[in-house]
Design a protein around this motif. Sequence first.
Motif, PDB file in Angstrom:
ATOM      1  N   SER A  10       5.648  -3.368   2.668  1.00 26.49           N
ATOM      2  CA  SER A  10       4.134  -3.323   2.815  1.00 26.49           C
ATOM      3  C   SER A  10       3.399  -2.349   1.573  1.00 26.49           C
ATOM      4  CB  SER A  10       4.196  -2.458   4.178  1.00 26.49           C
ATOM      5  OG  SER A  10       4.523  -1.183   4.105  1.00 26.49           O
ATOM      6  N   LEU A  11       3.491  -1.374   1.190  1.00 21.03           N
ATOM      7  CA  LEU A  11       2.774  -1.038   0.501  1.00 21.03           C
ATOM      8  C   LEU A  11       1.579  -1.827  -0.326  1.00 21.03           C
ATOM      9  CD1 LEU A  11       2.126   2.116  -1.065  1.00 21.03           C
ATOM     10  CD2 LEU A  11       2.579   0.578  -3.249  1.00 21.03           C
ATOM     11  N   ALA A  12      -0.099  -1.746   0.125  1.00 17.24           N
ATOM     12  CA  ALA A  12      -0.659  -2.897  -0.583  1.00 17.24           C
ATOM     13  C   ALA A  12      -1.122  -2.814  -1.597  1.00 17.24           C
ATOM     14  CB  ALA A  12      -2.148  -2.216   0.568  1.00 17.24           C
ATOM     15  N   ASP A  17      -0.512  -3.012  -7.331  1.00 17.23           N
ATOM     16  CA  ASP A  17      -1.439  -3.002  -8.934  1.00 17.23           C
ATOM     17  C   ASP A  17      -1.324  -2.056 -10.303  1.00 17.23           C
ATOM     18  OD1 ASP A  17      -1.570  -5.478  -8.633  1.00 17.23           O
ATOM     19  OD2 ASP A  17      -3.600  -5.319  -7.707  1.00 17.23           O
ATOM     20  N   GLU A  18      -1.373  -0.985  -9.201  1.00 13.94           N
ATOM     21  CA  GLU A  18      -1.508   0.237 -10.307  1.00 13.94           C
ATOM     22  C   GLU A  18      -0.967   1.321 -10.754  1.00 13.94           C
ATOM     23  OE1 GLU A  18      -3.745   3.881 -11.545  1.00 13.94           O
ATOM     24  OE2 GLU A  18      -4.510   2.674 -10.788  1.00 13.94           O
ATOM     25  N   LEU A  19       0.803   0.551 -10.236  1.00 16.23           N
ATOM     26  CA  LEU A  19       1.809   0.978 -10.889  1.00 16.23           C
ATOM     27  C   LEU A  19       2.102  -0.009 -12.076  1.00 16.23           C
ATOM     28  CD1 LEU A  19       4.022   1.723  -7.426  1.00 16.23           C
ATOM     29  CD2 LEU A  19       2.959   3.599  -8.929  1.00 16.23           C
ATOM     30  N   ALA A 279      -4.558   4.999  11.602  1.00 13.81           N
ATOM     31  CA  ALA A 279      -4.769   4.540  10.198  1.00 13.81           C
ATOM     32  C   ALA A 279      -5.164   3.418   9.491  1.00 13.81           C
ATOM     33  CB  ALA A 279      -4.392   5.542   8.973  1.00 13.81           C
ATOM     34  N   ASN A 280      -4.724   2.486  11.458  1.00 13.18           N
ATOM     35  CA  ASN A 280      -4.961   0.699  10.676  1.00 13.18           C
ATOM     36  C   ASN A 280      -5.552  -0.280  10.199  1.00 13.18           C
ATOM     37  OD1 ASN A 280      -2.377  -1.080  10.108  1.00 13.18           O
ATOM     38  ND2 ASN A 280      -2.560  -1.988  11.886  1.00 13.18           N
ATOM     39  N   THR A 281      -6.818   0.168   9.640  1.00 13.66           N
ATOM     40  CA  THR A 281      -7.669  -1.000   8.403  1.00 13.66           C
ATOM     41  C   THR A 281      -7.628  -1.041   7.016  1.00 13.66           C
ATOM     42  OG1 THR A 281      -8.790   1.473   8.154  1.00 13.66           O
ATOM     43  CG2 THR A 281      -8.818   0.732  10.052  1.00 13.66           C
ATOM     44  N   ARG A 287      -6.675   2.983   0.371  1.00  6.14           N
ATOM     45  CA  ARG A 287      -6.959   4.205  -0.106  1.00  6.14           C
ATOM     46  C   ARG A 287      -5.419   4.919  -0.349  1.00  6.14           C
ATOM     47  NH1 ARG A 287     -11.560   3.802   3.592  1.00  6.14           N
ATOM     48  NH2 ARG A 287     -10.826   5.294   4.671  1.00  6.14           N
ATOM     49  N   MET A 288      -5.026   5.058   1.536  1.00  5.67           N
ATOM     50  CA  MET A 288      -3.515   5.377   0.890  1.00  5.67           C
ATOM     51  C   MET A 288      -2.652   4.589  -0.222  1.00  5.67           C
ATOM     52  SD  MET A 288      -2.708   6.745   5.276  1.00  5.67           S
ATOM     53  CE  MET A 288      -2.708   4.729   5.632  1.00  5.67           C
ATOM     54  N   SER A 289      -2.597   3.709  -0.571  1.00  5.89           N
ATOM     55  CA  SER A 289      -1.418   2.998  -0.701  1.00  5.89           C
ATOM     56  C   SER A 289      -1.819   3.547  -2.674  1.00  5.89           C
ATOM     57  CB  SER A 289      -1.831   2.008  -1.044  1.00  5.89           C
ATOM     58  OG  SER A 289      -1.001   1.297   0.684  1.00  5.89           O
ATOM     59  N   TYR A 290      -3.159   3.760  -2.837  1.00 12.24           N
ATOM     60  CA  TYR A 290      -3.891   3.687  -4.685  1.00 12.24           C
ATOM     61  C   TYR A 290      -3.425   5.048  -4.214  1.00 12.24           C
ATOM     62  CZ  TYR A 290      -6.904   4.186  -8.360  1.00 12.24           C
ATOM     63  OH  TYR A 290      -7.136   4.554  -9.990  1.00 12.24           O
ATOM     64  N   ASP A 291      -4.126   6.150  -3.584  1.00  7.19           N
ATOM     65  CA  ASP A 291      -4.182   7.649  -3.492  1.00  7.19           C
ATOM     66  C   ASP A 291      -2.447   7.940  -4.394  1.00  7.19           C
ATOM     67  OD1 ASP A 291      -6.748   7.223  -3.898  1.00  7.19           O
ATOM     68  OD2 ASP A 291      -6.609   8.482  -2.137  1.00  7.19           O
ATOM     69  N   ALA A 292      -1.765   6.978  -3.193  1.00 12.07           N
ATOM     70  CA  ALA A 292      -0.002   7.763  -3.524  1.00 12.07           C
ATOM     71  C   ALA A 292       0.210   7.196  -4.799  1.00 12.07           C
ATOM     72  CB  ALA A 292       0.703   6.906  -1.695  1.00 12.07           C
ATOM     73  N   ALA A 293      -0.020   5.974  -5.186  1.00 12.52           N
ATOM     74  CA  ALA A 293       0.702   5.543  -6.617  1.00 12.52           C
ATOM     75  C   ALA A 293      -0.192   6.162  -7.771  1.00 12.52           C
ATOM     76  CB  ALA A 293      -0.091   3.746  -6.328  1.00 12.52           C
ATOM     77  N   SER A 294      -1.503   7.082  -7.345  1.00 13.99           N
ATOM     78  CA  SER A 294      -1.751   7.524  -8.815  1.00 13.99           C
ATOM     79  C   SER A 294      -1.304   8.773  -8.660  1.00 13.99           C
ATOM     80  CB  SER A 294      -3.695   7.498  -8.527  1.00 13.99           C
ATOM     81  OG  SER A 294      -4.158   6.285  -8.273  1.00 13.99           O
ATOM     82  N   GLU A 295      -0.810   9.097  -7.582  1.00 16.11           N
ATOM     83  CA  GLU A 295      -0.010  10.704  -7.712  1.00 16.11           C
ATOM     84  C   GLU A 295       1.016   9.998  -8.876  1.00 16.11           C
ATOM     85  OE1 GLU A 295      -1.150  13.982  -5.736  1.00 16.11           O
ATOM     86  OE2 GLU A 295      -2.219  12.439  -7.608  1.00 16.11           O
TER      87      GLU A 295
END
Length: 311
Positions: A10-12, A17-19, A279-281, A287-295
Amino acid sequence: MTKKVAIPKSLAKVGKDELSKHQIEIIELPDDKISTLLELSSDADGVIWGLAPFPNETLAKMPNLKIVARIGVGYDNLDVSYFTAHGVYVTITPKANASTVAETTVGEIFDVSKNITNDSMAMRKGDWAYKTTHMGFDLEGKTVGILGYGRIGRQVAHMVHALGMNVLIYSPHAKESPDGKVVDRETVLKDSDIVSLHMRVTPETKHSIGKREFALMKDSSVLVNLARGELVVTADLVDALKNKVIKAAALDVFDEQPLPLSSPLFKLDNVLLTPHMAANTVECMNRMSYDAASEVVLVLNGEKPLWAVTE
């Protein structure tokens, strides 16, 4: 050699895409079971993970693991000290969800104060007059007590202060606030019309809201919990709601999730129940998906993450 990362299916898309942009192989997990993680990706270099427990013994079965990137800010579902000692980063996404969760918190305060959900459900059943025997209350001039003054607590304080509400704040780390008064914990409980929880789960805060705390609160007060279910002694809360020790509650988190349909909370009409959706928007999930992937990208490139948890 191509790096591998296990992610929730379910990751956005922005996270995926970032990965992919950094030539990282993605292994999509159909559920959040550790057995599934190990079956599909025991050789993964990184994991993007949600709320499910991540036991310490899993590390021995994932020899390449360098990072577990949490989607969100809580990390009570894993042992940070153990992971760190074994050379595995635990990261969070602290800037991604604060405003959204704060908005939802205030939304639930509005709902409970005006009986919106209950009135709507009664109307759907043909009971137009339900509202006359279940009146709401104004927020202006009332007092909101905030327990926990991190990013979310600060934003909630700012929002409710703008509504003309008085704000009382307790946190071991809070000294002052532009939106309210920092007081001791008992004052927050005794003097607030609404008590909103924003602490993380620690040995000191786990099950710290129970019978004693409800007895301190006004019988007209409301408990709001969009933080973690483990902060509250559920059985004591049910008793307090049944016996009108407090007026009402709004709960988005629970000791057991999903909340079993056998829970006594479902039998109470003075509690608003929502399915951990603060947080379900679309924006927040992106934002959460991108930030986790960026880490994950930073760590797998040999760099330090921005939001590693240290304990």
